[in-house]
Design an enzyme around this catalytic site. Structure first.
Site, short mmCIF file in Angstrom:
data_model
loop_
_atom_site.label_atom_id
_atom_site.label_comp_id
_atom_site.label_asym_id
_atom_site.label_seq_id
_atom_site.Cartn_x
_atom_site.Cartn_y
_atom_site.Cartn_z
N ASP A 13 0.79 -1.33 0.05
CA ASP A 13 0.09 0.04 -0.14
C ASP A 13 0.77 1.36 -0.04
O ASP A 13 0.48 2.22 0.39
CB ASP A 13 -0.74 0.11 1.13
CG ASP A 13 -1.88 -1.40 1.20
OD1 ASP A 13 -2.21 -1.61 0.29
OD2 ASP A 13 -2.18 -1.74 2.39
N HIS A 41 -4.78 -1.41 -5.64
CA HIS A 41 -3.87 -0.70 -6.24
C HIS A 41 -5.12 0.50 -6.49
O HIS A 41 -5.74 0.37 -7.50
CB HIS A 41 -3.04 -1.07 -7.34
CG HIS A 41 -2.17 -1.96 -6.85
ND1 HIS A 41 -1.21 -2.35 -7.89
CD2 HIS A 41 -1.55 -2.51 -5.98
CE1 HIS A 41 -0.38 -3.46 -7.17
NE2 HIS A 41 -0.78 -3.35 -5.99
P1 GDP Z 1 -0.85 0.37 -3.55
O1 GDP Z 1 -1.65 -1.03 -3.04
O2 GDP Z 1 0.63 0.38 -3.26
O3 GDP Z 1 -1.06 0.74 -4.98
O4 GDP Z 1 -1.43 1.40 -2.53
P2 GDP Z 1 -2.79 1.72 -2.21
O5 GDP Z 1 -3.60 2.41 -3.27
O6 GDP Z 1 -3.36 0.54 -1.53
O7 GDP Z 1 -2.73 2.88 -0.95
C1 GDP Z 1 -2.34 4.14 -1.14
C2 GDP Z 1 -3.40 4.94 -0.95
O8 GDP Z 1 -2.92 6.31 -0.82
C3 GDP Z 1 -4.59 5.23 -1.88
O9 GDP Z 1 -6.01 5.59 -1.23
C4 GDP Z 1 -4.13 6.34 -2.73
O10 GDP Z 1 -5.23 7.22 -3.54
C5 GDP Z 1 -3.43 7.03 -1.74
N1 GDP Z 1 -2.29 8.20 -2.25
C6 GDP Z 1 -1.38 7.63 -3.18
N2 GDP Z 1 -0.48 8.65 -3.04
C7 GDP Z 1 -1.03 9.66 -2.20
C8 GDP Z 1 -0.36 10.90 -1.83
O11 GDP Z 1 0.60 11.31 -2.41
N3 GDP Z 1 -1.14 11.53 -0.83
C9 GDP Z 1 -2.29 11.07 -0.53
N4 GDP Z 1 -2.94 11.85 0.63
N5 GDP Z 1 -2.72 9.95 -0.87
C10 GDP Z 1 -2.04 9.25 -1.74
P1 IMO Z 2 -1.13 -4.15 -2.27
O1 IMO Z 2 -0.61 -4.83 -3.70
C1 IMO Z 2 -1.17 -4.90 1.97
C2 IMO Z 2 -1.18 -8.88 3.50
C3 IMO Z 2 -2.40 -9.39 4.16
C4 IMO Z 2 -1.60 -10.52 4.98
C5 IMO Z 2 -0.51 -11.07 4.13
C6 IMO Z 2 -1.01 -12.13 3.42
O2 IMO Z 2 -2.26 -3.29 -2.39
O3 IMO Z 2 0.26 -3.60 -1.71
P2 IMO Z 2 -2.62 -12.77 1.30
O4 IMO Z 2 -3.84 -12.59 1.15
O5 IMO Z 2 -1.73 -12.18 0.36
O6 IMO Z 2 -2.29 -14.36 1.67
O7 IMO Z 2 -2.19 -11.99 2.92
O8 IMO Z 2 -0.17 -9.87 3.45
N1 IMO Z 2 -1.50 -8.33 2.05
C7 IMO Z 2 -1.49 -6.89 1.88
N2 IMO Z 2 -1.19 -5.85 2.61
N3 IMO Z 2 -1.46 -4.43 0.73
C8 IMO Z 2 -1.87 -5.60 -0.19
O9 IMO Z 2 -1.74 -5.50 -1.36
C9 IMO Z 2 -1.81 -6.63 0.40
N4 IMO Z 2 -1.78 -8.20 -0.01
C10 IMO Z 2 -1.89 -8.96 0.89
O10 IMO Z 2 -2.91 -8.31 4.97
O11 IMO Z 2 -1.06 -9.87 6.30
MG MG Z 3 -2.94 -1.45 -1.92
#
Ligand code: GDP
Ligand code: IMO
Ligand code: MG
Length: 423
Positions: A13, A41
């Protein structure tokens, strides 16, 4: 050659989706190289706001070929829902996504077993999986009891495979008191998947090779972050694949020497979802504040994310393991209202100082050592150049850069595509 990888260098994340979406504007190919629909994502662009699970984040550029590669595990039922949702929000049809025939199929029994196995783990041992069947599916892959996307295209072969593996799967399901399956039930589901996705299934090896050798712009999109890598992360609280650049080469079918840049995505603080050690976790109102300002709730499961300060020791390990050439620092704006910002620069474990990241059981006992930085106490979300950033924010970034010995090329100050500073 122009093959760039985007990997998470924390616990997931980090904002990989938004960085891939930005970089994919001129990418000819985006490849999701591991993981499944456990990903969340988030992408916000001119077409809307999307939470992508298995579909690569290059999907919004119609010129980009998006490949869900051999290293992934695919649930075609949720993929169908995801594509429907993207089409509904964007008003565009999705016709630029392909699945390698070697990708493994997440079957309904994998999802059931994922939940059941987790329920048997004691409170302290829970992984907190996304219950998407990821672990059970990769286990079957490793034990050569898996089904692959290409199997959908040959009904006789598929039936033989299901007949071989189903008695064992049903025994596992019975052990947990769960519903069992018949061969015909699974064949019926597979026929449905083939009807919808048969034409998306390709052998990506020659296509990717041609793209690499002709110098096309290729982006490799990682799922999760290294701290949950099954080899180098906080095992057993890991996912069942390798979200590292090594995993990218393997999963996407790209030789290591073809990799040009490795973009490590790093939040300006940190978060973790699920179980396992997380040394800089904050249990106080500061952690609560990071969660609420950062909107730190899972994009896939909606779970509140554990929040804490940036851990430079873990990030340094991640940069080394991935050979990160450039960092993309995200969510800087979330720190706008903090008077003091801390970063972890080492740990004390059983009276001993550690400047490197130890294995899981030692992490459980680690006490972080922090250094303080002065906050900037103003809005950075409208900054679009390095010079526009407040001095204290620049100092914070330069210090991270210095300590990680890695250039910070992108700084994001908001979730939208243009809320990015390129340095
Ligand atoms: P990923 O799994 O690595 O793609 O990340 P996620 O989407 O799960 O989590 C990132 C969160 O932060 C999402 O809700 C994005 O919309 C938000 N986000 C990403 N970049 C920024 C930023 O620079 N500032 C803020 N405030 N939010 C961001
Ligand atoms: P993105 O791609 C954050 C965590 C779960 C759990 C462990 C294993 O959005 O960064 P799984 O379902 O893969 O067997 O879970 O990994 N986990 C994540 N945490 N972001 C994710 O995806 C995750 N995908 C799995 O919470 O601890
Ligand atoms: Mg994510």
């Amino acid at each position: 050659m122009s093959v760039n990888a985007v990997v998470g260098v924390q616990w997931g994340d980090e904002g990989k989706g938004r960085i891939v979406d930005y970089l994919a504007r001129d990418a000819e190919m985006v490849i999701r190289f591991q993981g499944g629909d456990n990903a969340g994502h988030t992408v916000i662009n001119d077409l809307g706001k999307f939470a992508l699970h298995i579909i690569p984040s290059g999907v919004f550029n119609p010129e980009t070929m998006n490949i869900v590669s051999a290293g992934t595990v695919v649930n075609f039922t949720t993929m169908g829902e995801e594509i429907d949702n993207i089409e509904k929000i964007s008003g565009r049809s999705v016709d630029n996504v392909f699945i390698d025939r070697r990708a493994h199929l997440i079957m309904p029994y994998h999802c059931l077993l994922d939940g059941a196995e987790e329920s048997k783990r004691s409170e302290g041992q829970k992984i907190g999986t996304t219950k998407r069947g990821i672990g059970p599916c990769y286990s079957d892959k490793a034990s050569r009891m898996g089904l692959r996307a290409g199997d959908l295209l040959d009904e006789d072969w598929l039936k033989g495979r299901i007949e071989l593996l189903l008695p064992k799967k049903n025994r596992d399901l019975e052990y947990y008191g769960l519903k069992t399956f018949t061969v015909e039930e699974l064949m019926e589901l597979c026929r449905k998947w083939k009807d919808r996705f048969g034409s998306y299934i390709i052998d990506s090896a020659p296509v990717v090779r041609e793209a690499v050798e002709s110098g096309k712009k290729i982006l490799l999109e990682g799922q999760l972050g290294i701290m949950r890598d099954n080899d180098w992360g906080i095992y057993p609280y890991t996912t069942s694949s390798n979200p590292t650049v090594a995993g990218a080469c393997n999963g996407a079918g790209i030789p290591p020497k073809a990799i040009d840049k490795v973009f490590g995505v790093i939040k300006a603080y940190s978060t973790s979802v699920g179980g396992g050690p997380y040394m800089t976790e904050l249990f106080d109102e500061t952690g609560e504040k990071l969660r609420s300002i950062g909107g730190e709730f899972g994009a896939t499961t909606g779970r509140p994310r554990r929040c804490g300060w940036l851990d430079l020791v873990a990030a340094d390990y991640a940069c080394y393991m991935n050979g990160v050439t450039d960092l993309a620092l995200t969510k800087l704006d979330v720190l706008d209202s903090f008077e003091t910002i801390k970063v972890c620069t080492g740990y004390m474990i059983e009276g001993e100082y550690y400047s490197h990241l130890p294995d899981t059981l030692y992490q459980e006992k680690a006490k972080p050592i922090y250094e303080d930085f002065k906050g900037w106490l103003c809005d950075t979300s409208k900054c679009r150049t390095w010079e526009e950033l407040p001095e204290n924010a620049r100092n914070y970034i330069l210090e991270i850069e210095k300590r990680l010995n890695t250039h910070i090329t992108y700084i994001s100050v908001g979730p939208e595509r243009d809320q990015l500073i390129v340095r």
